[in-house]
Design an enzyme around this catalytic site. Structure first.
Site, PDB file in Angstrom:
ATOM      1  N   ALA A   1      55.035  37.423  39.584  1.00 26.00           N
ATOM      2  CA  ALA A   1      55.776  38.673  39.732  1.00 26.00           C
ATOM      3  C   ALA A   1      56.842  38.539  40.821  1.00 26.00           C
ATOM      4  O   ALA A   1      58.019  38.832  40.587  1.00 26.00           O
ATOM      5  CB  ALA A   1      54.816  39.811  40.065  1.00 26.00           C
TER       6      ALA A   1
ATOM      7  N   GLY B   1      55.726  38.086  48.311  1.00 23.55           N
ATOM      8  CA  GLY B   1      54.932  37.390  47.297  1.00 23.55           C
ATOM      9  C   GLY B   1      55.808  36.537  46.411  1.00 23.55           C
ATOM     10  O   GLY B   1      56.924  36.926  46.036  1.00 23.55           O
TER      11      GLY B   1
ATOM     12  N   HIS C   1      34.011  38.158  35.763  1.00 21.51           N
ATOM     13  CA  HIS C   1      34.052  37.143  34.725  1.00 21.51           C
ATOM     14  C   HIS C   1      32.645  36.611  34.524  1.00 21.51           C
ATOM     15  O   HIS C   1      31.996  36.206  35.478  1.00 21.51           O
ATOM     16  CB  HIS C   1      34.996  36.018  35.147  1.00 21.51           C
ATOM     17  CG  HIS C   1      35.579  35.315  33.980  1.00 21.51           C
ATOM     18  ND1 HIS C   1      34.825  34.483  33.202  1.00 21.51           N
ATOM     19  CD2 HIS C   1      36.819  35.323  33.442  1.00 21.51           C
ATOM     20  CE1 HIS C   1      35.596  34.012  32.232  1.00 21.51           C
ATOM     21  NE2 HIS C   1      36.799  34.506  32.349  1.00 21.51           N
TER      22      HIS C   1
ATOM     23  N   GLY D   1      54.281  34.865  43.643  1.00 13.66           N
ATOM     24  CA  GLY D   1      53.563  34.587  42.401  1.00 13.66           C
ATOM     25  C   GLY D   1      54.500  34.818  41.231  1.00 13.66           C
ATOM     26  O   GLY D   1      55.727  34.909  41.397  1.00 13.66           O
TER      27      GLY D   1
ATOM     28  N   ARG E   1      33.567  40.305  27.971  1.00  9.25           N
ATOM     29  CA  ARG E   1      33.321  39.975  29.365  1.00  9.25           C
ATOM     30  C   ARG E   1      32.442  40.955  30.098  1.00  9.25           C
ATOM     31  O   ARG E   1      31.469  40.578  30.747  1.00  9.25           O
ATOM     32  CB  ARG E   1      34.652  39.907  30.121  1.00  9.25           C
ATOM     33  CG  ARG E   1      35.422  38.656  29.864  1.00  9.25           C
ATOM     34  CD  ARG E   1      36.667  38.613  30.708  1.00  9.25           C
ATOM     35  NE  ARG E   1      37.490  37.498  30.245  1.00  9.25           N
ATOM     36  CZ  ARG E   1      38.678  37.204  30.725  1.00  9.25           C
ATOM     37  NH1 ARG E   1      39.205  37.934  31.684  1.00  9.25           N
ATOM     38  NH2 ARG E   1      39.349  36.173  30.269  1.00  9.25           N
TER      39      ARG E   1
HETATM   40  C1  LIG Z   1      41.027  31.768  38.019  1.00  4.03           C
HETATM   41  C2  LIG Z   1      41.926  32.754  37.370  1.00  4.03           C
HETATM   42  C3  LIG Z   1      42.289  32.564  36.050  1.00  4.03           C
HETATM   43  C4  LIG Z   1      43.139  33.469  35.425  1.00  4.03           C
HETATM   44  N1  LIG Z   1      43.507  33.232  34.125  1.00  4.03           N
HETATM   45  C5  LIG Z   1      44.379  34.078  33.525  1.00  4.03           C
HETATM   46  C6  LIG Z   1      44.835  33.816  32.213  1.00  4.03           C
HETATM   47  O1  LIG Z   1      44.424  32.851  31.576  1.00  4.03           O
HETATM   48  N2  LIG Z   1      45.726  34.665  31.661  1.00  4.03           N
HETATM   49  C7  LIG Z   1      46.201  35.734  32.341  1.00  4.03           C
HETATM   50  O2  LIG Z   1      47.025  36.440  31.793  1.00  4.03           O
HETATM   51  N3  LIG Z   1      45.810  35.989  33.593  1.00  4.03           N
HETATM   52  C8  LIG Z   1      44.898  35.196  34.204  1.00  4.03           C
HETATM   53  N4  LIG Z   1      44.497  35.465  35.483  1.00  4.03           N
HETATM   54  C9  LIG Z   1      45.102  36.577  36.210  1.00  4.03           C
HETATM   55  C10 LIG Z   1      46.506  36.243  36.671  1.00  4.03           C
HETATM   56  O3  LIG Z   1      46.579  34.890  37.017  1.00  4.03           O
HETATM   57  C11 LIG Z   1      46.961  37.057  37.889  1.00  4.03           C
HETATM   58  O4  LIG Z   1      46.688  38.373  37.689  1.00  4.03           O
HETATM   59  C12 LIG Z   1      48.457  36.940  38.126  1.00  4.03           C
HETATM   60  O5  LIG Z   1      48.835  35.608  38.144  1.00  4.03           O
HETATM   61  C13 LIG Z   1      48.863  37.632  39.406  1.00  4.03           C
HETATM   62  O6  LIG Z   1      50.203  37.310  39.725  1.00  4.03           O
HETATM   63  P1  LIG Z   1      50.937  37.987  40.943  1.00  4.03           P
HETATM   64  O7  LIG Z   1      52.311  37.492  40.939  1.00  4.03           O
HETATM   65  O8  LIG Z   1      50.744  39.418  40.876  1.00  4.03           O
HETATM   66  O9  LIG Z   1      50.157  37.515  42.229  1.00  4.03           O
HETATM   67  P2  LIG Z   1      49.857  36.098  42.860  1.00  4.03           P
HETATM   68  O10 LIG Z   1      50.235  35.008  41.979  1.00  4.03           O
HETATM   69  O11 LIG Z   1      48.468  36.150  43.368  1.00  4.03           O
HETATM   70  O12 LIG Z   1      50.837  36.026  44.086  1.00  4.03           O
HETATM   71  C14 LIG Z   1      50.642  36.729  45.270  1.00  4.03           C
HETATM   72  C15 LIG Z   1      51.723  36.325  46.230  1.00  4.03           C
HETATM   73  O13 LIG Z   1      51.791  37.237  47.276  1.00  4.03           O
HETATM   74  C16 LIG Z   1      51.795  36.580  48.497  1.00  4.03           C
HETATM   75  N5  LIG Z   1      51.199  37.471  49.470  1.00  4.03           N
HETATM   76  C17 LIG Z   1      50.081  38.206  49.344  1.00  4.03           C
HETATM   77  N6  LIG Z   1      49.881  38.934  50.450  1.00  4.03           N
HETATM   78  C18 LIG Z   1      50.894  38.670  51.282  1.00  4.03           C
HETATM   79  C19 LIG Z   1      51.235  39.098  52.577  1.00  4.03           C
HETATM   80  N7  LIG Z   1      50.501  39.960  53.223  1.00  4.03           N
HETATM   81  N8  LIG Z   1      52.340  38.594  53.150  1.00  4.03           N
HETATM   82  C20 LIG Z   1      53.102  37.690  52.512  1.00  4.03           C
HETATM   83  N9  LIG Z   1      52.829  37.253  51.279  1.00  4.03           N
HETATM   84  C21 LIG Z   1      51.736  37.736  50.675  1.00  4.03           C
HETATM   85  C22 LIG Z   1      51.063  35.317  48.260  1.00  4.03           C
HETATM   86  O14 LIG Z   1      51.430  34.341  49.205  1.00  4.03           O
HETATM   87  C23 LIG Z   1      51.539  34.984  46.870  1.00  4.03           C
HETATM   88  O15 LIG Z   1      52.777  34.337  46.953  1.00  4.03           O
HETATM   89  C24 LIG Z   1      43.633  34.576  36.122  1.00  4.03           C
HETATM   90  C25 LIG Z   1      43.267  34.759  37.445  1.00  4.03           C
HETATM   91  C26 LIG Z   1      42.422  33.881  38.072  1.00  4.03           C
HETATM   92  C27 LIG Z   1      42.017  34.119  39.468  1.00  4.03           C
END
Ligand SMILES: Cc1cc2nc3c(=O)[nH]c(=O)nc-3n(C[C@H](O)[C@H](O)[C@H](O)COP(=O)(O)OP(=O)(O)OC[C@H]3O[C@@H](n4cnc5c(N)ncnc54)[C@H](O)[C@@H]3O)c2cc1C
Ligand code: HEM
Ligand code: HEM
Ligand code: SF4
Ligand code: F3S
Ligand code: FES
Lengths: 254, 250, 652
Positions: free
Chosen positions: C54, C50, C276, C52, C340
């Protein structure tokens, strides 16, 4: 025998590079294009103003042509200024053309040549878009024109030059009569007119382009102003020059 | 509505591609382009044919994953709108739509409408960042950044990395993308200490990956993030600045 | 009642939280962590899945420290992870203003917001590290909004009374994500991180009870690839897409987490999903998502439905006295700005009672008519112009002349892989970060807290806790690719791929996914009943057996095959959905977003049962067959709250 170990991802996947690896960067090429292009632009603008002296009659025009050769004498030798100009222009033209060809070939390669079927332009085919896309063509037209033009009015080489061509001497210049003789031939005038249209197109895009290429960030408002200025300069230079063959053909000047 | 869609089918970069014509009878005006492709694909799956491969993810115009050329225009007929936010409202009933991948040498076709845009990332990896390690940053409130400066940086950092500018450019140039990156980081004080270094790395890499810019302006016309055309001048400006200050990083 | 299906584990689960004051726990734990000397770091390989906020943060930080990092993402570029889509902002307990914010208040808000089903000590860490998250993201180039005086600008967000949300226009997630992925690219450039894009992790390699690698599919070539390492970190995002239409990206999925779960990682609170209230409604069968509209719309818009069920006159022909402004009626104090979960639930009630509007009768009106009369169209245009045009974009309806339609959409997964205080799952060597994990948000997430949790996990928690784990493995090499465990896992993945390809049925994966989504929205959505959940469970099971009999995946596995990708994800969702329903059925109380109609106060509020349910459910997978995954075992990690006493929310 056991099966081969599972694949580990190869770190270096095959990579396509569409650009170039030459030490001569496109950025440098573009600066050269812009600077030489602006030199030409300044030259054609000034030259056009000089050309308009033709309307002040033979004496004024001839003495202007004569002055060109004797300017700053004796600080500069006879035709000193002219030669400086000629050298600058010649070097520029070579650099401009070489860079143009390098850039165009890089562009073609990066676009994908035949691999890339036609793309429709979002902006349609407005004048400025057409001007941009035809730079190479208008440039080549200009190159051919300049060669013709020099043979015609500077060296007096036939068949470009009119029959009664008289070369300039240390004492006087016959530019006026050479010009009238030349433009009295309608094909010659036509060549001039076509070339001026090419020049207008070339300037229309070139002037805008050179500002960006010099790294000057032009906002959307400034871009409109810039485009207007480019259009103005292009029109003034081209129309100013075009009046001359027209005037000769219509007998306004003789 | 009923639509005829000519789609570019290509098995891989090594094979030749061609347009294949399909019809969708029950398209609706509120469908987005990816939804139209979803519809077509489910039709194809049911018929036992290979569905059309295309890239899309967020479907709200922010991730930059989507990108196909529609009727010759990267992303489609609506200006400044990514493909996933283009709707069939822009087409009339009975229309003929042509869909093909983003075209550019730097974007080899992976399959059908999917292209490989990794060249853009290689440009970023060559210097398009700020070299600050985790935990070592100064207090962000101590570094004062004027309102205007932050806003200006945001105008350029809005780029979603979709590659449409490159596909739209008759020269296959990445100047809008590269320029937005350089302007964003050159504008902020954070980006200053390695401004020259960054310009050298990024521009050199962009030259290896993409074509030169002839200021055609097509890029900014399609850019879904509305990156202003002035971004392109940053490439030459930053490169020249770095060249003049040859021995300095900033 | 509780589900007869579940078999409880007797031992309480240990979260390994440092004893004593939770406020100082993180500092003490960090001091306890073992270190790896700089010279030895290259010898450790860590896989991060991942990119993202994180994943990119964790991989970049470990790369900066000198570890040998391999990163996977199924996206074609690191920057495209769904973090990019967050709009609102990111919280931080910097407490610079004199609005009386503080670390303690941040913790209090977060714990209360989560309805006391998260870990208090984790929230302290979240708040503490939030300070340097902002500093760091700013330093690596995120252009945060600034005041005219040059200071960072904040706003208040999501029902919090202080101003602690940092933002960048409506693109906070994008700016943070781009900055983080550039930091990652920097490590790629220096060679310390090997970034492998368009690879989907399909399984976890576990040997000797330790996570030692992953198996991925190269999505472009179809090749099944294995990689081994000393530790694996999953930062694979949330699973809200199990509902098919959600605010998540089309490709977001649960596969990585689910595969890890099947290899032994416990899954915490799977049924805790935030809906939401202002998502775009579903208007047609082919609509693929419910795009999030900013909640700020609720500041001036009034929410209503026709008072008479089934009234299908156009909205503007419904007279004032035949409209039901139900939020204003039921919650006079907060009205249209009710939280919400309450807003979502109220909308769902109206829709279910037949008051829904729109072609599919599945939405409610959000009306700006009164606001426009009061403030004038220009003011409304200035405030919401871009949202209105986005709405018009998506629906073709003009919100200036007719009310917008909105509906609750699945949005955020509070649940995820269970991990201890060190972010390590129940499988040693397997760590989790971001939305893929659980922890801070309990049963309900506060707005702007999840970008923060992803950043804190990635940049400022995992880089401490992963090395602590690595330190005790100095001198060992990663598992050989020739190892039996690696081969066996690769074979499993290949077999599964073959199985999906060989069913030869008639329907594509999306079709099943859509139907699964409908089942879940109805049975395990904003409000839940025992009988609804039981029905959902039955429907899921029969859908699953239909899937394994009637799925069609055209093409082969040795090419880019998006149908195959989808099929694999839907297969996992079909199992995941069952666990969600089991969890919802099992948790015999209401809390936060988990609203059981049989547990509500007289006023219709969620009624917690702290006596019996003040714990986190962490589910252990028990192997079964594809049609009938084994009955999972529920473990419980007890929760205790020291600084924030247990209390009930009240929004009346
Ligand atoms: C529309 C929307 C608006 C939001 N607004 C807010 C906000 O205003 N404030 C706030 O705090 N939070 C907000 N959130 C929540 C927040 O954005 C997310 O919880 C957070 O960004 C998640 O980050 P992450 O790094 O965990 O995952 P993600 O950013 O989802 O990253 C996941 C990563 O894992 C990879 N991945 C997944 N599965 C696999 C696999 N099997 N093999 C290889 N790679 C894989 C993907 O390619 C990606 O790179 C929002 C969410 C959404 C959907
Ligand atoms: C009077 C003569 C000329 C003038 C005034 C002139 C002027 C200019 C200017 C101002 C530019 C813009 C440079 C930039 O983009 O930075 C330009 C570009 C260009 N010129 Fe000329 N030029 C002249 C002659 C020529 C000739 C003889 C050729 C070639 C055969 C030529 C080919 C081009 C091309 C191809 C470009 C576009 C370069 C690109 O695509 O980036 N020009 N010219
Ligand atoms: C109708 C338009 C033009 C007229 C009437 C005109 C006229 C002349 C005349 C009379 C001379 C000769 C001067 C002399 O030798 O004393 C001359 C020289 C020259 N002109 Fe033009 N010109 C025109 C357009 C142009 C344009 C468009 C260009 C450039 C693109 C150009 C480039 C030159 C050059 C390079 C010389 C040679 C200078 C030298 O080396 O002596 N001219 N022109
Ligand atoms: S500059 Fe615009 S068109 Fe180019 S990659 Fe960025 S968003 Fe896409
Ligand atoms: S279209 Fe191409 S030529 Fe330059 S201005 Fe845009 S990159
Ligand atoms: S799918 Fe994300 S921008 Fe279109």
């Amino acid at each position: 025998m056991s099966a081969p170990a599972p694949a580990r991802p190869s770190g270096s996947a095959p990579v396509t590079r569409a650009g170039h690896r030459s030490r001569f960067s496109s950025v440098a090429a573009k600066y050269i294009m812009a600077i030489t292009g602006l030199i030409f632009s300044a030259y054609v603008l000034v030259h056009m103003i000089g050309n308009l002296k033709v309307y002040q009659g033979p004496e004024a025009f001839n003495s202007y042509a004569h002055w060109l050769r004797n300017a700053f004498y004796p600080v500069l030798p006879y035709e000193g200024l002219l030669w400086i100009l000629r050298v600058v222009l010649l070097v520029s033209v070579i650099a401009h053309i070489v860079c143009a060809l390098i850039l165009k070939s890089r562009a073609r390669r990066a676009r994908g040549g035949a691999r890339a079927p036609s793309i429709r332009r979002r902006r349609g085919l407005g004048l400025s878009v057409f001007a941009g896309r035809s730079m190479l063509v208008t440039g080549v037209v200009l190159l051919l024109f300049v060669i013709f033009h020099i043979l015609d009015l500077t060296t007096g080489t036939s068949p470009a030059a009119p029959d009664g061509f008289q070369a300039a001497t240390h004492e006087s210049s016959y530019a006026y009569s050479n010009l009238v003789d030349s433009f009295s031939r309608w094909p010659a005038s036509l060549i001039y007119i076509v070339a001026m249209l090419a020049l207008a197109l070339h300037l229309l895009h070139g002037l805008v382009s050179s500002v960006y290429d010099l790294g000057i960030g032009v906002g959307s408002k400034a871009r409109n102003i810039l485009a207007a200025v480019a259009l103005l300069v292009a029109l003034v230079v081209a129309l100013g020059n075009i009046t001359i063959p027209v005037a000769v053909l219509t007998g306004l000047i003789s | 509505m009923k639509l005829t869609i000519d789609v570019w089918r290509q098995a891989s970069d090594e094979t030749d591609g061609r347009f294949v014509s399909y019809t969708v009878d029950d398209a609706a005006a509120e469908m987005s382009l990816p939804e139209l492709l979803d519809r077509l694909n489910s039709q194809l799956v049911e018929e036992g044919e290979d569905p059309i491969a295309f890239d899309t993810d967020c479907r709200e115009g922010i991730c930059g994953t989507c990108g196909i050329t529609v009727d010759g225009i990267p992303h489609g007929p609506e200006p400044h709108t990514p493909m996933c936010r283009q709707h069939l409202r822009s087409f009339s009933d009975g229309a003929h739509i042509r869909m093909e991948p983003f075209r550019s040498s730097a974007f080899p076709v992976v399959r059908d409408l999917v292209v490989d845009r990794s060249a853009m990332d290689r440009v970023v990896a060559s210097g398009g960042f700020v070299s600050v390690d985790a935990g070592t940053a100064p207090d962000a409130d101590t570094r004062q950044i004027p309102f205007d400066m932050a806003e200006r940086a945001l105008d350029f950092s809005a780029c979603i990395g979709c590659g449409a500018c490159i596909a739209a450019c008759p020269n296959g140039s990445s100047h809008l993308f590269t320029g937005s990156l350089l302007t964003h980081l050159a504008t902020l004080p954070q980006g200053k200490p390695e401004r020259g270094r960054r310009a050298r790395g990024v521009v050199e890499s962009a030259e290896e990956e993409f074509g030169p810019c002839s200021v055609y302006g097509e890029c900014a016309e399609v850019c879904p993030a509305g990156i202003p055309l002035s971004a392109i001048s940053a490439v030459n400006r930053e490169a020249a600045r770095a060249a003049v200050r040859r021995n300095r990083d900033d | 009642m509780s589900s007869p299906l579940t078999d409880r584990a007797s031992e309480p689960l240990d979260g390994r939280i440092p004893d004593g004051d939770p406020a100082t726990a993180w500092a003490r734990r960090k001091l306890d962590y073992k270190l790896v000397s700089p010279l030895n770091r290259r010898k450790f390989r860590v896989i991060v899945v991942g990119t993202g906020l994180a994943g990119a943060g964790c991989a970049a930080a470990l790369g900066e420290l000198g570890y040998d990092v391999v990163v996977y993402t199924f996206h074609d570029a690191a920057r495209r992870a769904h973090s990019v889509a967050a709009q609102g902002g990111i919280n931080a307990a910097r407490a610079k203003k004199v609005d009386n914010d503080s670390l303690e208040r941040f913790v209090k808000d977060t714990v209360k917001g989560g309805d006391f089903r998260g870990r208090e000590a984790d929230c302290f860490r979240l708040g503490e590290e939030s300070v340097r998250v902002i500093d760091h993201m700013d330093a690596i180039g995120a252009p945060f909004a600034r005041e005219y005086g040059g200071q960072l600008r904040t706003r208040s967000f999501g029902g919090v009374q202080v101003s602690r949300t940092y933002y960048t226009r409506g693109q906070t997630g994008q700016q943070l994500q781009v900055a983080a992925s550039r930091a990652l690219q920097r490590q790629v450039g220096t060679g310390s991180v090997d970034l492998r894009t368009h690879r989907e992790m399909l399984d976890l390699i576990v040997k000797d009870g330790r996570a030692q690698g992953v198996v991925c599919r190269n999505l472009y070539t179809g090749e099944i690839e294995a990689e081994t390492a000393h530790a694996v970190v999953l930062c694979t995002g949330g699973y809200g897409n199990v509902y098919f239409r959600s605010t998540l990206a089309h490709n977001s999925n649960v596969t990585a987490a689910w595969r890890a779960h099947r290899r032994g990682a416990y899954f915490a609170s799977p049924s805790f999903i935030q809906f939401h209230p202002t998502a775009l409604p579903v208007s047609s069968h082919w609509q693929s998502k419910t795009t999030l509209m900013s909640e700020s719309l609720r500041n001036d818009g009034r929410i209503w439905v026709p008072a008479r069920a089934g009234d299908d006159r156009p909205p503007n022909e419904i007279p004032e006295d035949e409209r039901d402004y139900y939020l204003e009626r039921k919650y006079p104090a907060y009205g249209n700005l009710s939280p919400r979960d309450i807003s979502s639930r109220a909308a769902r009630e109206q829709i279910e009672a037949g008051h829904g509007v729109g072609p599919l009768k599945n939405s409610v009106y959000l009306d700006f008519r009164d606001a426009m009369e009061r403030l004038g169209k220009p003011t409304i245009k200035e405030r919401y112009g871009n949202l209105f045009s986005m709405y018009f974009d998506a629906t073709g309806e003009d919100p200036y002349t007719q009310p917008m339609r909105i509906a609750p959409g699945a949005h955020f997964a509070m649940g995820g892989l269970w991990s201890d205080y060190d972010m390590m799952t129940s499988v040693p060597g397997l760590f989790v970060g971001g939305e893929a994990g659980w922890g801070y948000h309990g049963a309900n997430r506060l707005g702007a807290n999840s970008l923060l949790s992803a950043c804190v996990d990635g940049w400022f928690t995992l880089p401490f806790s992963v090395p602590n784990f690595l330190a005790s493995h100095l001198g060992t090499a990663p598992l050989s690719l020739d190892d039996d465990a690696v081969r066996a896992t690769v074979d499993d993945v290949k077999a599964r791929t073959e199985q999906l390809l060989s069913i030869g049925g008639t329907r594509g994966a999306d079709d099943f996914h859509r139907r699964l989504g409908d089942i879940l929205y109805t049975g395990c959505g904003v409000s839940r009943t025992v009988s609804g959940l039981e029905t959902a469970l039955n429907e899921i099971r029969s859908l699953r057996s239909e899937f394994w009999n009637d799925l069609r995946v055209p093409g082969t596995g040795r090419q880019l095959n998006q149908e195959l990708e989808r099929a694999g994800r839907v297969a996992d969702y079909l199992e995941m959905a069952e666990l969600m329903c089991l969890d919802a059925l099992d948790r015999d109380e209401s809390c936060g977003a988990h609203f059981r109609e049989d547990h509500q106060t007289e006023g219709g509020e969620a009624q917690r049962d702290d006596e019996n349910w003040a714990f986190v459910s962490a589910w252990e997978h028990v192997p079964g067959t594809p049609e009938h995954p084994g009955t999972p075992i529920r473990h419980a990690e007890p929760l205790s709250f020291e600084t924030v006493p247990l209390q009930t929310r009240n929004y009346k």
